[in-house]
Design a protein around this motif. Structure first.
Motif, PDB file in Angstrom:
ATOM      1  N   THR A 196       6.441  -3.817  -0.383  1.00 29.80           N
ATOM      2  CA  THR A 196       5.802  -2.491  -0.466  1.00 29.80           C
ATOM      3  C   THR A 196       6.816  -1.357  -0.465  1.00 29.80           C
ATOM      4  O   THR A 196       6.487  -0.229  -0.833  1.00 29.80           O
ATOM      5  CB  THR A 196       4.847  -2.288   0.725  1.00 29.80           C
ATOM      6  OG1 THR A 196       5.588  -2.384   1.947  1.00 29.80           O
ATOM      7  CG2 THR A 196       3.741  -3.327   0.720  1.00 29.80           C
ATOM      8  N   GLU A 200       6.881   2.620  -1.981  1.00 28.90           N
ATOM      9  CA  GLU A 200       7.138   3.844  -1.233  1.00 28.90           C
ATOM     10  C   GLU A 200       8.029   4.802  -2.018  1.00 28.90           C
ATOM     11  O   GLU A 200       7.920   6.020  -1.885  1.00 28.90           O
ATOM     12  CB  GLU A 200       7.782   3.513   0.114  1.00 28.90           C
ATOM     13  CG  GLU A 200       6.829   2.806   1.076  1.00 28.90           C
ATOM     14  CD  GLU A 200       7.522   2.437   2.378  1.00 28.90           C
ATOM     15  OE1 GLU A 200       8.736   2.694   2.479  1.00 28.90           O
ATOM     16  OE2 GLU A 200       6.853   1.898   3.265  1.00 28.90           O
ATOM     17  N   ILE A 224      -0.683   1.422   1.993  1.00 30.33           N
ATOM     18  CA  ILE A 224       0.407   0.642   1.399  1.00 30.33           C
ATOM     19  C   ILE A 224       1.689   1.472   1.393  1.00 30.33           C
ATOM     20  O   ILE A 224       2.758   1.003   1.770  1.00 30.33           O
ATOM     21  CB  ILE A 224       0.043   0.205  -0.030  1.00 30.33           C
ATOM     22  CG1 ILE A 224      -1.203  -0.687  -0.007  1.00 30.33           C
ATOM     23  CG2 ILE A 224       1.207  -0.526  -0.691  1.00 30.33           C
ATOM     24  CD1 ILE A 224      -1.696  -1.057  -1.391  1.00 30.33           C
ATOM     25  N   ALA A 232       2.751   2.065   6.795  1.00 26.04           N
ATOM     26  CA  ALA A 232       2.149   0.950   6.075  1.00 26.04           C
ATOM     27  C   ALA A 232       1.370   0.077   7.046  1.00 26.04           C
ATOM     28  O   ALA A 232       1.833  -0.221   8.140  1.00 26.04           O
ATOM     29  CB  ALA A 232       3.218   0.132   5.367  1.00 26.04           C
TER      30      ALA A 232
END
Length: 605
Positions: A196, A200, A224, A232
Motif C-alpha cells: 500500500t 500512498e 488504504i 492505513a
C-alpha cells in the motif's frame, strides 16, 4: 408615481441616492456570491480531476498486476510445477519459477511478494517476503482454496504482523493449460501481495488546501492511503456516498467542525473509493485580498456617491428654496432687492427672469442692477479661474514636457550636463510609473545606469562603477525598482563620505542553490557591528514608525525585503554584510524568472 411627485424636491433626490446605494450594495453582494461560487466550482472540478487521475493510476496498477498474474500463472514452468509429483523435476522447475518471480517483481514495483498455491496446499513462493498470517487471513475472507473460487479478486487490505505494514492482494485462480480434454480444471491459485505504500505516493502529492483530505478506501471502508491524519487500516466512519454510485458525487458536510465540500469516486476495477474533502473556507482564502479590495472600493464608491449626491442635492434644492422664500417675501421687502442665484442652469435662468421682471418695475435702478450683476459675474469668473488653477494637477505629460523643455534649453545653450540629467530623469520617471510590476533585469539596469549618470555628473568622476552580468542573466526578470534604492544607499551612505575615488560593484549570477543572486558592493566607509545589527533589525522589523534619522536607510531596504518575501516567499530577500572602513555588500536573492514569465521558486524554509 403620484406619491413620489408629491414629495419635496430634496426628498425625491434623497430617495434617488438611496436607491442607487441599495443597487450598488446588491451588485457587490451578488458579485461576492458569484465569486465564491465560481471559486468553489473550480476547486471542486480540480479535485475531481485529481480523483480521476488517482483512479486512472489505480486502474493502471490493477491492469498491470492482472497482466503479470496471467503471465506467471500460465507459464509452462508454473503449469508443470503446479501438478508435478516428481521431486527431482519439481526442484528443477523451482529454479525456473524463481527466476520468473524475480523478473516479475523487478518489472512491477507494486508487487511485494508472489505465492503459488496448488490444490494440495503446496506453497511455492519467492521465499523472501510472504507471510503465513496474511495467507490465513485471506483464506478466511475469500475461501479461495475451494473449487467455486473461479474469478480473480482484489482483496481488502490485510496486515503483516511481522512489520506492522498493510498490504492488499490480487488472488487469481490457475487453470490447467495442459488438459487435452479442454476441461481446463483448476489446479491452484496465484496470489500477488501488493504494497500500500506505493499507493500512498499517489495521494501524498494531492493536497489542495492546508487542511484538505484525500484518501483511498477499500471495500470495507478502511483507509488504504491518506495524505494526512488517517493511518492505513483505520475504519473511516464518515460515509458520504450512496450505494450504486460510480461517477463523481459532490455534497457539503461538516468535517472536523468545518463546513467542507466532499467528492467521491468509485474505482470499479478494484471496488475501492477515492474521496476528497475540501474545507469551504479555505477554497477562497487566497482570494480574500481581492474580495477585500472589492469591498473597500465599494465602500469608497458609496462614500463618494453619498458626498457627491449630498452636494448635488444641496446645489439643486438650495436655489429653488431661495426662489420660493424670495417670492413669498418679495411683497414685504424693498423692491430694490434682487434674487442672487450663482447658477447658470434652468434655476439660474428662472432667477434671471425674476430679476428682469423686477427690473421692469424698477426702471430707475436697472443700470445699477446691471452694473452689480456685471461686477458679480466678473468676480465669479475670477474665483472660478483661481479655483481651476488650484485644482490643476501635474500629470506625466506635463512632467515629460518639462524635462524635454529642459533638455531643449540645454541643447540650445550647449550645456551637455543639463541635457544628460533631464534625459536620464525623464527615462527614470517614465520607467518608475510603468504599469508592469515584473520587468527584465536589463530594464532595471538601464534605470540604474541613468541614475549613475546623474550621480557621475554631480560628483564629477568621484565614483567608479563595475557591472558584471551576462547577457542571458539580463534577460531574466525581477520586481521593478528594487535595485535602484540599494544603489542609492550605497552612494549616499557608503561612498559619498569616503575620501578619494570610490568603487561600486554590481554583479549578477545564478546561484548553485537555484536562485538569482545580485550583489551590490561598495568600498565605502562601511559600518560598525552595532550599526550593522541595528540596520538588520530595521530591515526585519515591520514597525518602521519608530525609526528616524539615518535609520531611514533600513526603511528603504526593509521595504524591498518585505516586497520580495510577500511576492515570492521566505527564501528570498536581502542580506547585508559590512565592515567599518572597508565597505558594505547587499545581496539580493530572487527566484529565477525566465523571459517567458515562468517562475522557479525554492521551497519555503
Amino acid at each position: 408615481m403620484r406619491l413620489i411627485s408629491n414629495l419635496k424636491l430634496k426628498h425625491q433626490i434623497s430617495l434617488l441616492i438611496l436607491i442607487a446605494l441599495i443597487m450598488m450594495i446588491l451588485i457587490q453582494s451578488m458579485y461576492n456570491v458569484f465569486f465564491n461560487s465560481l471559486t468553489r466550482e473550480r476547486a471542486a472540478k480540480y479535485a475531481g480531476n485529481l480523483m480521476e487521475q488517482v483512479a486512472l493510476n489505480v486502474d493502471t496498477i490493477a491492469k498491470s498486476v492482472e497482466r503479470d498474474s496471467i503471465t506467471v500463472s500460465y507459464s509452462k514452468y508454473v503449469q508443470e510445477l503446479m501438478v508435478s509429483t516428481n521431486s527431482i523435476r519439481s526442484a528443477e522447475l523451482n529454479d525456473y519459477v524463481s527466476e520468473i518471480f524475480t523478473h516479475t517483481r523487478s518489472s512491477n514495483q507494486n508487487i511485494y511478494s508472489i505465492l503459488l498455491l496448488n490444490n494440495n496446499d503446496r506453497q511455492i513462493s519467492d521465499n523472501l517476503h510472504y507471510n503465513n498470517d496474511i495467507l490465513k487471513t485471506l483464506g478466511k475472507m475469500y475461501n479461495f482454496r475451494s473449487k467455486e473460487f473461479i474469478k480473480p479478486v482484489f482483496s481488502s487490505i490485510v496486515r503483516d504482523n511481522s512489520d506492522a505494514f498493510y498490504y492488499y492482494s490480487y488472488i487469481s485462480p490457475i487453470f490447467s493449460s495442459f488438459d487435452a480434454t479442454g476441461d481446463y480444471s483448476k489446479i491452484g491459485n496465484c496470489i500477488f501481495l501488493l504494497d500500500t505504500r506505493e499507493l500512498e505516493k499517489l495521494v501524498n502529492t494531492t493536497e489542495l488546501t492546508k487542511n484538505s483530505l484525500f484518501l483511498i478506501l477499500d471495500t470495507d471502508n478502511r483507509v488504504i492511503a491518506s495524505n494526512k491524519g488517517l493511518k492505513a487500516g483505520d475504519y473511516y466512519e464518515n460515509v458520504f456516498w450512496q450505494e450504486g454510485i460510480s461517477s463523481t458525487a459532490k455534497d457539503e458536510i461538516v468535517y472536523e467542525g468545518k463546513k467542507s465540500l466532499v467528492q467521491y469516486k468509485k474505482i470499479d476495477s478494484v471496488n475501492w473509493k477515492v474521496i476528497s474533502v475540501l474545507p469551504i473556507a479555505e477554497l477562497t482564502s487566497d482570494m480574500k485580498p481581492i474580495v477585500s479590495l472589492g469591498i473597500w472600493l465599494s465602500i469608497i464608491m458609496i462614500v463618494l456617491l453619498t458626498v457627491i449626491g449630498s452636494i448635488f442635492m444641496y446645489n439643486t434644492t438650495r436655489p429653488v428654496m431661495l426662489i420660493v422664500r424670495f417670492l413669498s417675501h418679495v411683497g414685504e421687502r424693498n423692491l430694490k432687492h434682487r434674487l442672487k442665484i450663482p447658477s447658470t442652469n434652468e434655476v439660474g435662468i428662472i432667477a434671471t427672469h425674476i430679476n428682469q421682471m423686477l427690473d421692469n418695475v424698477e426702471t430707475m435702478t436697472r443700470d445699477i442692477v446691471e452694473n452689480q450683476t456685471s461686477l458679480y459675474e466678473a468676480e465669479l469668473s475670477k474665483k472660478q479661474a483661481k479655483l481651476s488653477a488650484l485644482q490643476s494637477q501635474i500629470n506625466p505629460h506635463f512632467l515629460y514636457n518639462t524635462l524635454n523643455c529642459l533638455s531643449s534649453i540645454g541643447l540650445a545653450y550647449d550645456v551637455s550636463e543639463v541635457v544628460s540629467i533631464s534625459s536620464a530623469m525623464s527615462r527614470i520617471f517614465r520607467y518608475s510609473i510603468k504599469g508592469q510590476e515584473i520587468v527584465s533585469i536589463k530594464d532595471e539596469m538601464s534605470c540604474i545606469k541613468d541614475y549613475l549618470l546623474i550621480m557621475d555628473i554631480r560628483y564629477k568622476g568621484k565614483f567608479e562603477i563595475v557591472i558584471e552580468m551576462e547577457e542571458s542573466f539580463l534577460e531574466m526578470k525581477s520586481l521593478k525598482m528594487i535595485l535602484q534604492p540599494i544603489v542609492e544607499n550605497a552612494m549616499y551612505h557608503g561612498l559619498e563620505m569616503k575620501s578619494g575615488v570610490g568603487r561600486l560593484f554590481i554583479r549578477g549570477h545564478i546561484s548553485e542553490h537555484g536562485y538569482m543572486q545580485i550583489d551590490i558592493e561598495d568600498n565605502g566607509i562601511g559600518m560598525t557591528d552595532k550599526r550593522l545589527a541595528e540596520l538588520r533589525k530595521g530591515i526585519r522589523d515591520d514597525e518602521h514608525a519608530e525609526l528616524s534619522g539615518t535609520d531611514k536607510q533600513s526603511i528603504g531596504l526593509g521595504n524591498i525585503n518585505k516586497r520580495l518575501k510577500l511576492q515570492f516567499g521566505s527564501p528570498y530577500g536581502l542580506n547585508v554584510v559590512s565592515e567599518a572602513g572597508k565597505g558594505t555588500k547587499v545581496t539580493v536573492r530572487l527566484p529565477i524568472i525566465e523571459p517567458t514569465g515562468k517562475i522557479i521558486l525554492l521551497p519555503d524554509c
